[in-house]
Design a protein around this motif. Structure first.
Motif, PDB file in Angstrom:
ATOM      1  N   PHE A 171       3.126   3.408  12.554  1.00 14.05           N
ATOM      2  CA  PHE A 171       3.915   4.061  11.527  1.00 14.05           C
ATOM      3  C   PHE A 171       3.202   5.353  11.129  1.00 14.05           C
ATOM      4  N   VAL A 172       3.884   6.475  11.294  1.00 14.29           N
ATOM      5  CA  VAL A 172       3.327   7.783  10.960  1.00 14.29           C
ATOM      6  C   VAL A 172       4.051   8.311   9.728  1.00 14.29           C
ATOM      7  N   VAL A 173       3.283   8.704   8.697  1.00 15.55           N
ATOM      8  CA  VAL A 173       3.901   9.279   7.504  1.00 15.55           C
ATOM      9  C   VAL A 173       3.898  10.796   7.594  1.00 15.55           C
ATOM     10  N   THR A 174       4.893  11.406   6.973  1.00 21.52           N
ATOM     11  CA  THR A 174       4.990  12.854   6.958  1.00 21.52           C
ATOM     12  C   THR A 174       3.998  13.439   5.962  1.00 21.52           C
ATOM     13  N   SER A 175       4.039  14.744   5.798  1.00 20.77           N
ATOM     14  CA  SER A 175       3.103  15.420   4.901  1.00 20.77           C
ATOM     15  C   SER A 175       3.567  15.351   3.456  1.00 20.77           C
ATOM     16  N   VAL A 176       2.612  15.408   2.543  1.00 20.91           N
ATOM     17  CA  VAL A 176       2.937  15.548   1.131  1.00 20.91           C
ATOM     18  C   VAL A 176       3.553  16.926   0.873  1.00 20.91           C
ATOM     19  N   THR A 177       2.916  17.973   1.401  1.00 24.24           N
ATOM     20  CA  THR A 177       3.470  19.331   1.240  1.00 24.24           C
ATOM     21  C   THR A 177       3.342  20.195   2.485  1.00 24.24           C
ATOM     22  N   SER A 178       2.446  19.867   3.416  1.00 25.06           N
ATOM     23  CA  SER A 178       2.131  20.786   4.520  1.00 25.06           C
ATOM     24  C   SER A 178       3.344  21.025   5.416  1.00 25.06           C
ATOM     25  N   PHE A 210       0.834  -1.196   0.000  1.00 26.37           N
ATOM     26  CA  PHE A 210       0.000   0.000   0.000  1.00 26.37           C
ATOM     27  C   PHE A 210       0.872   1.250   0.000  1.00 26.37           C
ATOM     28  N   GLY A 211       0.531   2.235  -0.820  1.00 26.25           N
ATOM     29  CA  GLY A 211       1.067   3.568  -0.634  1.00 26.25           C
ATOM     30  C   GLY A 211       0.358   4.225   0.535  1.00 26.25           C
ATOM     31  N   VAL A 212       1.061   5.108   1.254  1.00 26.06           N
ATOM     32  CA  VAL A 212       0.470   5.761   2.431  1.00 26.06           C
ATOM     33  C   VAL A 212       0.839   7.243   2.394  1.00 26.06           C
ATOM     34  N   VAL A 213      -0.185   8.113   2.455  1.00 18.26           N
ATOM     35  CA  VAL A 213       0.026   9.553   2.355  1.00 18.26           C
ATOM     36  C   VAL A 213      -0.917  10.300   3.279  1.00 18.26           C
ATOM     37  N   SER A 214      -0.585  11.568   3.528  1.00 21.95           N
ATOM     38  CA  SER A 214      -1.492  12.463   4.257  1.00 21.95           C
ATOM     39  C   SER A 214      -1.027  13.901   4.067  1.00 21.95           C
ATOM     40  N   CYS A 215      -1.921  14.835   4.332  1.00 23.51           N
ATOM     41  CA  CYS A 215      -1.599  16.253   4.521  1.00 23.51           C
ATOM     42  C   CYS A 215      -0.997  16.907   3.272  1.00 23.51           C
ATOM     43  N   ALA A 216      -1.874  17.269   2.347  1.00 19.37           N
ATOM     44  CA  ALA A 216      -1.448  17.873   1.085  1.00 19.37           C
ATOM     45  C   ALA A 216      -2.017  19.288   0.984  1.00 19.37           C
ATOM     46  N   ASN A 217      -1.206  20.263   1.300  1.00 21.82           N
ATOM     47  CA  ASN A 217      -1.601  21.666   1.181  1.00 21.82           C
ATOM     48  C   ASN A 217      -1.270  22.156  -0.221  1.00 21.82           C
ATOM     49  N   VAL A 221      11.310  10.413   0.743  1.00 18.67           N
ATOM     50  CA  VAL A 221      11.279  11.867   0.884  1.00 18.67           C
ATOM     51  C   VAL A 221      11.466  12.520  -0.479  1.00 18.67           C
ATOM     52  N   LEU A 222      10.980  13.755  -0.584  1.00 20.80           N
ATOM     53  CA  LEU A 222      11.031  14.519  -1.829  1.00 20.80           C
ATOM     54  C   LEU A 222      12.161  15.535  -1.789  1.00 20.80           C
ATOM     55  N   SER A 223      12.691  15.839  -2.961  1.00 19.23           N
ATOM     56  CA  SER A 223      13.808  16.775  -3.028  1.00 19.23           C
ATOM     57  C   SER A 223      13.388  18.209  -2.726  1.00 19.23           C
ATOM     58  N   ASP A 224      12.192  18.616  -3.174  1.00 17.63           N
ATOM     59  CA  ASP A 224      11.762  20.007  -2.995  1.00 17.63           C
ATOM     60  C   ASP A 224      10.274  20.090  -3.303  1.00 17.63           C
ATOM     61  N   ARG A 225       9.476  20.382  -2.287  1.00 22.32           N
ATOM     62  CA  ARG A 225       8.022  20.405  -2.486  1.00 22.32           C
ATOM     63  C   ARG A 225       7.588  21.517  -3.438  1.00 22.32           C
ATOM     64  N   THR A 226       8.417  22.531  -3.616  1.00 24.51           N
ATOM     65  CA  THR A 226       8.030  23.668  -4.461  1.00 24.51           C
ATOM     66  C   THR A 226       8.353  23.447  -5.932  1.00 24.51           C
ATOM     67  N   LYS A 227       8.953  22.324  -6.281  1.00 21.70           N
ATOM     68  CA  LYS A 227       9.328  22.037  -7.661  1.00 21.70           C
ATOM     69  C   LYS A 227       8.411  20.955  -8.234  1.00 21.70           C
ATOM     70  N   GLY A 235       2.966  23.662  -2.290  1.00 21.76           N
ATOM     71  CA  GLY A 235       3.837  23.011  -3.250  1.00 21.76           C
ATOM     72  C   GLY A 235       3.102  22.068  -4.173  1.00 21.76           C
ATOM     73  N   TYR A 236       3.878  21.259  -4.866  1.00 20.02           N
ATOM     74  CA  TYR A 236       3.342  20.333  -5.858  1.00 20.02           C
ATOM     75  C   TYR A 236       3.250  18.919  -5.277  1.00 20.02           C
ATOM     76  N   PHE A 237       2.370  18.124  -5.874  1.00 16.00           N
ATOM     77  CA  PHE A 237       2.067  16.808  -5.332  1.00 16.00           C
ATOM     78  C   PHE A 237       2.945  15.721  -5.963  1.00 16.00           C
ATOM     79  N   SER A 238       4.252  15.952  -5.940  1.00 17.83           N
ATOM     80  CA  SER A 238       5.179  14.994  -6.532  1.00 17.83           C
ATOM     81  C   SER A 238       5.096  13.631  -5.852  1.00 17.83           C
ATOM     82  N   ALA A 239       4.760  13.607  -4.570  1.00 20.17           N
ATOM     83  CA  ALA A 239       4.631  12.324  -3.870  1.00 20.17           C
ATOM     84  C   ALA A 239       3.628  11.427  -4.578  1.00 20.17           C
ATOM     85  N   TYR A 240       2.541  12.010  -5.037  1.00 19.87           N
ATOM     86  CA  TYR A 240       1.526  11.220  -5.735  1.00 19.87           C
ATOM     87  C   TYR A 240       2.079  10.677  -7.054  1.00 19.87           C
ATOM     88  N   ARG A 241       2.851  11.511  -7.755  1.00 15.94           N
ATOM     89  CA  ARG A 241       3.402  11.064  -9.030  1.00 15.94           C
ATOM     90  C   ARG A 241       4.352   9.875  -8.844  1.00 15.94           C
TER      91      ARG A 241
END
Length: 556
Positions: free
Chosen positions: A461-468, A164-171, A523-529, A175-181
């Protein structure tokens, strides 16, 4: 998520609205003004008077014999989300065994109407278990993109593994939703879990973005009405990365507070001013209606999101609604967090959860949990870190060790649940959590005060935010700066915490076998890209029968 904050707005009253509040209420009543900029923001296809599928397609809540399909059709140019405009439109759907959609196994027709914001669902049954399918919608000669989905294994099936993919907290604005991609590109998910804060309710610039709005919300004001919530959901599903993930695998979603308003509870929210922003009951009803219209989620008891899914003999997944029934959050230090009359789950939901965990005959009992259940004490932090951490967690600046929006604010419910796990020897319970904008790997102790001498009843297991925003965003320092200082202090004060990363954005991949459940943290390199890269950060697992977390040194 806990208070992040409304500054002086939290003291506004119906008779003393700030200028910004007046403009918010006025804007909420004038949704027609949004038609011009919203239409301009949509793809060019929307300008033609022909049906279009501008918000993608999705599936959710997989069953052994079925799947819930979703889309929204834009029948005419003016029929934008929240407009209430547009004709009734027949929408055909097909499900096939192949991507070319030639081996059709099910088909039907539903009608999209303005009453449901031209969203439609098809709850398809009669499918084979543990099988990949492809589906598509059509309207007025226009086809949606094809999408993949997958059914759950048969209830009595021996299953070697699940992923399963696991995500939360997408403001959106942060930034951009690269985690989803990156999750969509994997192509190996049985499903993906969204643990809450799929959308945010704030107006433009009102919520953490390191003081830079990467891309503005629609509507630009704080969402209050049914039209507002519909427009915001539509804005989110205009994101190509989110649409790609929805088209790659079924979602299993629960809500947290920002699908409504910050720190929501059964009778209100921190970010709601009764009177000035209408009644809470009306706002909550609007938020729930829009959510069920726009999400491939089956409405459960009394229009909530608590429900249970099963994946063969390997795992079942209990999904919680920790907003609809909870008592109001209290301030710390007065002992009321231990009041047995206060609840985060509500009596019926807690009894349902306990009964389901006890009756489960699967190897693993997963719990989709929107706020952290593990206890958390701040410990001793320097003043420059304590303030931002307190802001992120909703803690008082003096650093009392409690976040009353989490299970820490409802200790009697937690005590009852963990005692139930211990008394009934219920093993292999894993809480999957979002909300806190940080990544954690925790044991869940029966008594945190005496841990590790006391038992651990479960793992989390707690996942971090997508962008928040997380800690480094609040302090506005380079990524990793805060975690290097704060993580050791947090772990020292919370011996059940094996790992915490306070600074990075990303997602998790949960891989389950009969022997272990492992969370790989990315983890993502930069939420703003928009083209941000993804890299593996850490992995933790719990071995069957241990109720303990341990580090794994490679991702699955």
């Amino acid at each position: 998520m806990t208070s992040r904050h409304r500054s002086s707005e939290s003291t506004d009253s119906a008779n003393a609205l700030s200028p910004r509040r007046r403009s918010v209420v006025k804007a909420a009543a004038a949704t027609a003004v949004l038609a011009g900029p919203l239409t301009a923001a949509l793809p060019a296809r929307a300008a033609a008077d022909a049906p279009a599928f501008l918000h993608g397609v999705a599936s959710g809540d997989p069953l052994p014999d079925g799947i819930l399909l979703w889309t929204r059709v834009t029948p005419t140019a003016e029929a934008i989300p929240g407009s209430g405009l547009g004709p009734d439109t027949p929408v055909d759907w097909i499900v096939a065994r192949d991507k070319a959609l030639t081996d059709i196994v099910a088909k039907g027709t539903v009608t999209a109407t303005a009453a449901s914001d031209h969203t439609v669902k098809a709850d398809v049954r009669g499918l084979e278990p543990a099988t990949d399918y492809w589906f598509r919608f059509s309207a007025g000669g226009t086809d949606s993109p094809p999408a993949r989905t997958r059914t759950a294994p048969a209830a009595d099936a021996s299953v070697s593994g699940l992923r399963f993919g696991v995500v939360s907290c997408a403001n959106w604005e942060a930034g951009y939703f690269s985690a989803y991609r990156h999750l969509a590109a994997r192509g190996d998910l049985d499903a993906w879990l969204h643990l809450g804060d799929y959308i945010y309710e704030y107006g433009t610039g009102a919520y953490g973005t390191r003081d830079t709005v990467v891309r503005p919300h629609a509507p630009t004001h704080e969402i209050l009405t049914l039209a507002d919530y519909r427009i915001r959901h539509g804005r989110y599903k205009s994101d190509s990365d989110l649409r790609a993930l929805h088209a790659s695998a079924p979602v299993i979603a629960i809500w947290d507070d920002h699908e409504f308003a910050n720190d929501a509870w059964s009778g209100g929210a921190e970010n709601h001013t009764d009177g000035a922003e209408g009644t809470w009951s009306a706002r909550q009803a609007a938020a729930k209606q829009a959510y069920f219209e726009w999400m491939p989620v089956r409405a459960a008891t009394a229009g909530t999101t608590y429900r249970r899914l099963r994946f063969g003999k390997l795992a079942d997944l209990s999904l919680l609604d920790l907003r609809s029934f909870r008592s109001q959050q209290v301030s710390v230090g007065n002992g009321s967090v231990d009041d047995p009359d206060r609840t985060i789950t509500g009596r019926a939901q807690l009894d349902w959860l306990k009964a389901g965990l006890k009756a489960s005959d699967t190897t693993w009992r997963l719990v989709g949990n929107s706020v952290m259940i593990s206890p958390f004490a701040i410990g001793t932090l320097t003043a420059d870190l304590l303030g931002p951490l307190a802001e992120l967690l909703g803690l008082p600046k003096e650093g009392l060790a409690l976040n009353t929006d989490q299970w820490d604010g409802y200790t009697d419910d937690r005590r009852e649940l963990l005692a139930h796990l211990r008394a009934n020897a219920i093993r292999n319970t894993v809480f999957l959590t979002g909300d806190i904008h940080m990544a954690w790997a925790n044991d869940v102790p029966v008594d945190a005060g005496t841990y590790p001498l006391s038992a651990s009843a479960a793992t989390e297991f707690v996942v971090t935010s997508v962008t928040s925003d997380n800690l480094d965003d609040l302090v506005k320092v380079p990524e990793g700066t805060i975690s290097a200082v704060a993580a050791p202090v947090i772990k020292a004060a919370n011996r059940h915490v094996h790992w915490v990363d306070t600074d990075r954005h990303g997602y998790g991949v949960l891989d389950i076998t009969a022997d272990r459940a492992q969370m790989d943290y990315y983890v993502l390199s930069d939420r703003t890209k928009p083209n941000a890269t993804s890299s593996w950060a850490r992995s933790y697992r719990t071995r069957s029968g241990t109720q303990k977390v341990e580090r794994a040194y490679d991702p699955v």
